[in-house]
Write a protein that holds these residues in place. Structure first.
Motif, PDB file in Angstrom:
ATOM      1  N   ILE A 157      -4.561  40.021  25.535  1.00 49.53           N
ATOM      2  CA  ILE A 157      -5.124  40.409  26.842  1.00 49.53           C
ATOM      3  C   ILE A 157      -5.572  41.869  26.822  1.00 49.53           C
ATOM      4  O   ILE A 157      -6.694  42.197  27.252  1.00 49.53           O
ATOM      5  CB  ILE A 157      -4.093  40.173  27.962  1.00 49.53           C
ATOM      6  N   ASN A 158      -4.706  42.750  26.339  1.00 52.69           N
ATOM      7  CA  ASN A 158      -5.073  44.168  26.304  1.00 52.69           C
ATOM      8  C   ASN A 158      -6.256  44.420  25.378  1.00 52.69           C
ATOM      9  O   ASN A 158      -7.104  45.284  25.647  1.00 52.69           O
ATOM     10  CB  ASN A 158      -3.873  45.006  25.861  1.00 52.69           C
ATOM     11  N   GLY A 159      -6.314  43.681  24.273  1.00 48.60           N
ATOM     12  CA  GLY A 159      -7.434  43.856  23.351  1.00 48.60           C
ATOM     13  C   GLY A 159      -8.755  43.425  23.960  1.00 48.60           C
ATOM     14  O   GLY A 159      -9.791  44.055  23.729  1.00 48.60           O
ATOM     15  N   VAL A 160      -8.726  42.350  24.757  1.00 45.85           N
ATOM     16  CA  VAL A 160      -9.951  41.879  25.407  1.00 45.85           C
ATOM     17  C   VAL A 160     -10.361  42.805  26.549  1.00 45.85           C
ATOM     18  O   VAL A 160     -11.554  43.096  26.744  1.00 45.85           O
ATOM     19  CB  VAL A 160      -9.752  40.437  25.918  1.00 45.85           C
ATOM     20  N   MET A 161      -9.380  43.299  27.326  1.00 35.94           N
ATOM     21  CA  MET A 161      -9.688  44.116  28.498  1.00 35.94           C
ATOM     22  C   MET A 161      -9.910  45.582  28.162  1.00 35.94           C
ATOM     23  O   MET A 161     -10.511  46.313  28.967  1.00 35.94           O
ATOM     24  CB  MET A 161      -8.540  44.005  29.516  1.00 35.94           C
ATOM     25  N   SER A 162      -9.445  46.041  27.016  1.00 38.35           N
ATOM     26  CA  SER A 162      -9.578  47.454  26.663  1.00 38.35           C
ATOM     27  C   SER A 162     -11.028  47.930  26.629  1.00 38.35           C
ATOM     28  O   SER A 162     -11.320  49.030  27.125  1.00 38.35           O
ATOM     29  CB  SER A 162      -8.900  47.728  25.315  1.00 38.35           C
ATOM     30  N   PRO A 163     -11.993  47.167  26.060  1.00 39.56           N
ATOM     31  CA  PRO A 163     -13.387  47.634  26.100  1.00 39.56           C
ATOM     32  C   PRO A 163     -13.923  47.813  27.514  1.00 39.56           C
ATOM     33  O   PRO A 163     -14.750  48.702  27.756  1.00 39.56           O
ATOM     34  CB  PRO A 163     -14.138  46.523  25.352  1.00 39.56           C
ATOM     35  N   VAL A 164     -13.452  46.976  28.453  1.00 36.81           N
ATOM     36  CA  VAL A 164     -13.879  47.126  29.847  1.00 36.81           C
ATOM     37  C   VAL A 164     -13.384  48.453  30.411  1.00 36.81           C
ATOM     38  O   VAL A 164     -14.133  49.191  31.065  1.00 36.81           O
ATOM     39  CB  VAL A 164     -13.352  45.949  30.693  1.00 36.81           C
ATOM     40  N   VAL A 165     -12.120  48.775  30.138  1.00 36.40           N
ATOM     41  CA  VAL A 165     -11.552  50.034  30.618  1.00 36.40           C
ATOM     42  C   VAL A 165     -12.271  51.223  29.996  1.00 36.40           C
ATOM     43  O   VAL A 165     -12.651  52.178  30.694  1.00 36.40           O
ATOM     44  CB  VAL A 165     -10.039  50.092  30.298  1.00 36.40           C
ATOM     45  N   LYS A 166     -12.495  51.185  28.683  1.00 35.86           N
ATOM     46  CA  LYS A 166     -13.167  52.297  28.009  1.00 35.86           C
ATOM     47  C   LYS A 166     -14.609  52.448  28.482  1.00 35.86           C
ATOM     48  O   LYS A 166     -15.106  53.565  28.650  1.00 35.86           O
ATOM     49  CB  LYS A 166     -13.121  52.073  26.495  1.00 35.86           C
ATOM     50  N   GLY A 167     -15.296  51.320  28.687  1.00 35.33           N
ATOM     51  CA  GLY A 167     -16.684  51.394  29.145  1.00 35.33           C
ATOM     52  C   GLY A 167     -16.803  52.018  30.520  1.00 35.33           C
ATOM     53  O   GLY A 167     -17.659  52.890  30.742  1.00 35.33           O
ATOM     54  N   CYS A 168     -15.945  51.600  31.454  1.00 41.84           N
ATOM     55  CA  CYS A 168     -15.981  52.172  32.804  1.00 41.84           C
ATOM     56  C   CYS A 168     -15.591  53.641  32.787  1.00 41.84           C
ATOM     57  O   CYS A 168     -16.158  54.457  33.526  1.00 41.84           O
ATOM     58  CB  CYS A 168     -15.054  51.381  33.730  1.00 41.84           C
ATOM     59  N   HIS A 169     -14.629  54.000  31.930  1.00 38.15           N
ATOM     60  CA  HIS A 169     -14.221  55.403  31.840  1.00 38.15           C
ATOM     61  C   HIS A 169     -15.348  56.263  31.264  1.00 38.15           C
ATOM     62  O   HIS A 169     -15.536  57.409  31.689  1.00 38.15           O
ATOM     63  CB  HIS A 169     -12.973  55.520  30.978  1.00 38.15           C
ATOM     64  N   THR A 170     -16.096  55.719  30.325  1.00 37.93           N
ATOM     65  CA  THR A 170     -17.235  56.450  29.757  1.00 37.93           C
ATOM     66  C   THR A 170     -18.303  56.693  30.812  1.00 37.93           C
ATOM     67  O   THR A 170     -18.899  57.774  30.877  1.00 37.93           O
ATOM     68  CB  THR A 170     -17.822  55.664  28.568  1.00 37.93           C
ATOM     69  N   ILE A 171     -18.552  55.677  31.651  1.00 34.88           N
ATOM     70  CA  ILE A 171     -19.521  55.845  32.737  1.00 34.88           C
ATOM     71  C   ILE A 171     -19.083  56.964  33.678  1.00 34.88           C
ATOM     72  O   ILE A 171     -19.892  57.819  34.082  1.00 34.88           O
ATOM     73  CB  ILE A 171     -19.686  54.516  33.504  1.00 34.88           C
ATOM     74  N   MET A 172     -17.794  56.968  34.031  1.00 31.34           N
ATOM     75  CA  MET A 172     -17.289  58.000  34.934  1.00 31.34           C
ATOM     76  C   MET A 172     -17.425  59.385  34.315  1.00 31.34           C
ATOM     77  O   MET A 172     -17.864  60.346  34.966  1.00 31.34           O
ATOM     78  CB  MET A 172     -15.823  57.721  35.278  1.00 31.34           C
ATOM     79  N   GLU A 173     -17.053  59.542  33.028  1.00 37.30           N
ATOM     80  CA  GLU A 173     -17.131  60.848  32.381  1.00 37.30           C
ATOM     81  C   GLU A 173     -18.561  61.353  32.297  1.00 37.30           C
ATOM     82  O   GLU A 173     -18.818  62.552  32.478  1.00 37.30           O
ATOM     83  CB  GLU A 173     -16.514  60.765  30.976  1.00 37.30           C
ATOM     84  N   SER A 174     -19.513  60.466  32.027  1.00 39.26           N
ATOM     85  CA  SER A 174     -20.911  60.883  31.946  1.00 39.26           C
ATOM     86  C   SER A 174     -21.410  61.387  33.297  1.00 39.26           C
ATOM     87  O   SER A 174     -22.130  62.388  33.370  1.00 39.26           O
ATOM     88  CB  SER A 174     -21.779  59.727  31.459  1.00 39.26           C
ATOM     89  N   GLN A 175     -20.999  60.725  34.373  1.00 39.78           N
ATOM     90  CA  GLN A 175     -21.416  61.165  35.701  1.00 39.78           C
ATOM     91  C   GLN A 175     -20.776  62.500  36.063  1.00 39.78           C
ATOM     92  O   GLN A 175     -21.429  63.364  36.671  1.00 39.78           O
ATOM     93  CB  GLN A 175     -21.030  60.102  36.739  1.00 39.78           C
ATOM     94  N   ILE A 176     -19.520  62.691  35.679  1.00 43.09           N
ATOM     95  CA  ILE A 176     -18.841  63.958  35.965  1.00 43.09           C
ATOM     96  C   ILE A 176     -19.503  65.100  35.207  1.00 43.09           C
ATOM     97  O   ILE A 176     -19.679  66.213  35.731  1.00 43.09           O
ATOM     98  CB  ILE A 176     -17.345  63.850  35.617  1.00 43.09           C
ATOM     99  N   GLN A 177     -19.889  64.868  33.965  1.00 39.82           N
ATOM    100  CA  GLN A 177     -20.584  65.901  33.186  1.00 39.82           C
ATOM    101  C   GLN A 177     -21.917  66.265  33.825  1.00 39.82           C
ATOM    102  O   GLN A 177     -22.290  67.448  33.869  1.00 39.82           O
ATOM    103  CB  GLN A 177     -20.781  65.416  31.754  1.00 39.82           C
ATOM    104  N   ASP A 178     -22.633  65.281  34.340  1.00 38.09           N
ATOM    105  CA  ASP A 178     -23.895  65.567  35.023  1.00 38.09           C
ATOM    106  C   ASP A 178     -23.659  66.422  36.264  1.00 38.09           C
ATOM    107  O   ASP A 178     -24.419  67.365  36.542  1.00 38.09           O
ATOM    108  CB  ASP A 178     -24.586  64.257  35.415  1.00 38.09           C
ATOM    109  N   VAL A 179     -22.601  66.100  37.004  1.00 35.26           N
ATOM    110  CA  VAL A 179     -22.293  66.868  38.218  1.00 35.26           C
ATOM    111  C   VAL A 179     -21.945  68.311  37.862  1.00 35.26           C
ATOM    112  O   VAL A 179     -22.393  69.258  38.531  1.00 35.26           O
ATOM    113  CB  VAL A 179     -21.134  66.198  38.988  1.00 35.26           C
ATOM    114  N   GLU A 180     -21.160  68.505  36.808  1.00 37.34           N
ATOM    115  CA  GLU A 180     -20.781  69.865  36.408  1.00 37.34           C
ATOM    116  C   GLU A 180     -22.002  70.681  35.993  1.00 37.34           C
ATOM    117  O   GLU A 180     -22.121  71.865  36.343  1.00 37.34           O
ATOM    118  CB  GLU A 180     -19.768  69.803  35.258  1.00 37.34           C
ATOM    119  N   ALA A 181     -22.922  70.065  35.268  1.00 35.03           N
ATOM    120  CA  ALA A 181     -24.137  70.777  34.854  1.00 35.03           C
ATOM    121  C   ALA A 181     -25.007  71.117  36.063  1.00 35.03           C
ATOM    122  O   ALA A 181     -25.529  72.241  36.178  1.00 35.03           O
ATOM    123  CB  ALA A 181     -24.919  69.925  33.856  1.00 35.03           C
TER     124      ALA A 181
END
Length: 333
Positions: free
Chosen positions: A85-109
């Protein structure tokens, strides 16, 4: 303030480490679950075999494999069940976290660009000393005794500007603390639920062998996946808020590029979105329940009630904030 110095990213990492540290406790429940599963398998197989013999019917072997399959899952629960279960769901968690980090970096710039343009606007206004203490001290020292009125006016305007900025920053820091605390609360509750479901999962699988408790297996799976999705849903919510803030900053940057525009230094809209974020975080369990239905959500009922009580406030605040942003974006065109 001490609370504002809390590293919330470190707190979230501590919760990740807590989950990993608690996982070995599953082995303590595996022994108990194996005993219950063995007893359940005995009754399960014996009942169906005697039922077939009493009716002089052939014995269907395939359904009898169910308790053995569940017993295999119990024996290797951390690897087969949680690992899968964790192996299947982990890419979903990482993908959403990557989206959030990219948006935060844009806001900081964008925020850095806006601050630089705001400073340039103050320079064009002829009040660089209002935002630069060194320039203020230098300009103030150049004034003589005959310009005492100018000195008093300059001192009062500089002091009042600092007081307003200090108060606005104090309010912003307070709501930022509540915003981060709301996110941490959701993550803490999520970790607690996942730890409990993981440790007692073997027991749920063992009870699912008994007739009348078969739904325990599907209920455990749906609830575990639903709670696991709280984190990616919260990250997506943060990404949406960051995107809205980025659009607001772009609008401010476009206005600041106008030589005749003078900024007011207000961050009221930013505080409004912090309030929306605080309320919105408590709707994360509901949204996760829409993705995969988990029955009997009494554990999240209190969280949902908090969100429902703030729904009226959120609606009014969101309408005001979205109207403000839309007006500023349309006014730019």
């Amino acid at each position: 303030m001490t609370l504002l110095a809390i590293d919330f990213n470190n707190m979230h990492q501590i919760l990740r480490d807590l989950y990993l540290e608690m996982m070995p406790l599953c082995s303590d429940m595996i022994g108990v679950a194996k005993g219950i599963a063995g007893l359940g398998a005995l009754f399960y197989v014996a009942y169906r075999v005697w039922q077939a013999l009493s009716r002089a019917e052939p014995i269907d072997v395939f359904p009898l494999l169910r308790p053995f399959a569940l017993g295999l899952c119990i024996m290797f629960f951390p690897t087969i069940v949680l690992g899968t279960i964790n192996g299947v769901m982990s890419p979903v968690v990482k993908g959403c976290h990557t989206i959030m980090e990219s948006q935060i970096q844009d806001v900081e710039a964008l925020q850095a660009e806006r601050d630089a343009l705001e400073y340039d606007a103050r320079v064009r206004e002829g009040k660089e000393w209002l935002v630069n203490d060194e320039v203020y001290e230098e300009k103030f020292s150049e004034l003589g005794i005959r310009q005492i009125g100018t000195m008093v006016s300059m001192w009062w305007e500089h002091t009042w500007y600092n007081i307003k900025m200090w108060f606005r920053q104090l309010i912003a820091d307070f709501f930022e603390l509540l915003f981060n605390a709301a996110a941490l609360s959701i993550d803490t509750i999520r970790t607690f639920f996942i730890v409990v479901l993981s440790i007692l999962g073997p027991l749920s699988f063992a009870l699912a062998i008994f007739d009348g408790f078969q739904s325990t297996l599907t209920a455990w799976l749906s609830r575990y996946i639903s709670v696991y999705l709280w984190l990616p849903v919260a990250d997506l919510f943060s990404a949406v808020l960051s995107k809205i803030q980025a659009l607001m900053l772009k609008s401010d940057i476009a206005q600041l590029q106008d030589p005749s525009y003078i900024p007011d230094g207000s961050n009221g809209v930013y505080i409004i979105f912090l309030i929306i974020g605080i309320i919105g975080y408590f709707t994360v369990p509901t949204v996760a329940g829409w993705i995969i239905q988990a029955g009997g959500n009494s554990g999240t009922r209190g969280i949902n009630q908090v969100a429902n009580k703030g729904a009226g406030l959120a609606g009014g605040v969101a309408g005001s904030a979205v109207g403000n942003v839309a007006g500023r974006l349309l006014g730019k065109k």
